[in-house]
Scaffold this active site. Structure first.
Site, PDB file in Angstrom:
ATOM      1  N   HIS A 145      -0.767  59.413  24.193  1.00  0.00           N
ATOM      2  CA  HIS A 145      -0.460  59.295  22.577  1.00  0.00           C
ATOM      3  C   HIS A 145       0.836  60.385  22.492  1.00  0.00           C
ATOM      4  O   HIS A 145       1.554  59.839  21.640  1.00  0.00           O
ATOM      5  CB  HIS A 145      -1.717  59.226  22.098  1.00  0.00           C
ATOM      6  N   GLU A 146       0.124  61.668  22.735  1.00  0.00           N
ATOM      7  CA  GLU A 146       1.308  62.555  22.244  1.00  0.00           C
ATOM      8  C   GLU A 146       2.512  62.079  22.574  1.00  0.00           C
ATOM      9  O   GLU A 146       3.640  62.713  21.802  1.00  0.00           O
ATOM     10  CB  GLU A 146       1.122  64.316  22.081  1.00  0.00           C
ATOM     11  N   GLU A 219       0.487  54.651  15.260  1.00  0.00           N
ATOM     12  CA  GLU A 219      -0.863  54.759  15.240  1.00  0.00           C
ATOM     13  C   GLU A 219      -1.445  53.408  15.274  1.00  0.00           C
ATOM     14  O   GLU A 219      -2.033  53.241  17.242  1.00  0.00           O
ATOM     15  CB  GLU A 219      -2.163  55.578  14.719  1.00  0.00           C
TER      16      GLU A 219
END
Length: 221
Positions: A145-146, A219
């Site tokens: 995700h990062e 997100e």
């Protein structure tokens, strides 16, 4: 995501970053101009111009360093955090991006973030609390995700927004202190204090809201 779509996303985020930097540049200059006009002291305008240029320079080139130092992040020991380095390296290679620098934050709270101005100057910071509570597959999900923030260049505008919010909070506080220390007999003192107070509240809030909006958009994606 296709190559053209990815390029479009990166270009869009670059323009958003420059817009954000330009917005704060103009905003601080305008505030300095009005204070100069009210006080008859042109030095406020030149100070505002100088501060705006310095803020943009620092925000672009050093926002990642500021973010990491603010979080008390330290470079991760490769021998101690072998699994973390393996995950970051493997996923970065799969995403076709350079392997970012890895940092550790000694904090029991589970958290991780990416920072930097592009994929060639990027870092990932992970708390010790996150490493302690997550299994390898869960940690891979967080790191992936990062890394997506890095790949899509969300990191620059997010980090710049956070740093600007902090800088503007500091400048607002200094402006209020200056208005208190100013000449009490000056008829513009109350107005200067009001403008300083509004700037101290509104400007950091605006920067934070922009950062949160950008973050939530990624997100959702």
């Amino acid at each position: 995501m296709g190559t053209q779509s990815l390029i479009a996303q990166k270009t869009s985020n670059n323009w958003k970053t420059f817009f954000l930097m330009g917005f704060f540049l103009i905003l601080v200059i305008v505030i300095g101009f009005f204070i100069s006009a009210m006080t008859g002291n042109s030095s406020y305008f030149w100070w505002a111009l100088s501060i705006s240029l310095v803020m943009n320079f620092i925000g672009y080139f050093f926002s990642d360093t500021i973010a990491l130092r603010t979080a008390y992040a330290e470079p991760a020991d490769k021998e101690k955090y072998v699994e973390l380095y393996t995950i970051v390296t493997s996923l970065a290679e799969k995403m076709s991006i350079p392997v970012p620098r890895v940092y550790i934050i000694n904090d029991a709270g589970p958290n991780a973030f990416a920072t930097g101005r592009n994929e060639h100057h990027a870092s990932i910071a992970v708390t010790t609390g996150l490493l302690a509570m997550m299994h390898k597959s869960e940690l891979e999900g967080v790191i992936a995700h990062e890394l997506s923030h890095i790949k899509h260049r969300d990191i620059l505008i997010m980090t710049v927004a956070v740093v600007f919010a902090g800088m503007l909070s500091m400048l607002g506080e200094l402006a209020i202190r200056r208005s208190f220390a100013g000449d009490r007999d000056n008829g513009n003192a109350a107005l200067m204090f009001l403008i300083s107070a509004i700037a101290a509240i509104v400007l950091p809030l605006a920067a934070t809201l922009i950062q949160l909006a950008i973050s939530r958009k990624r997100e959702f994606s």
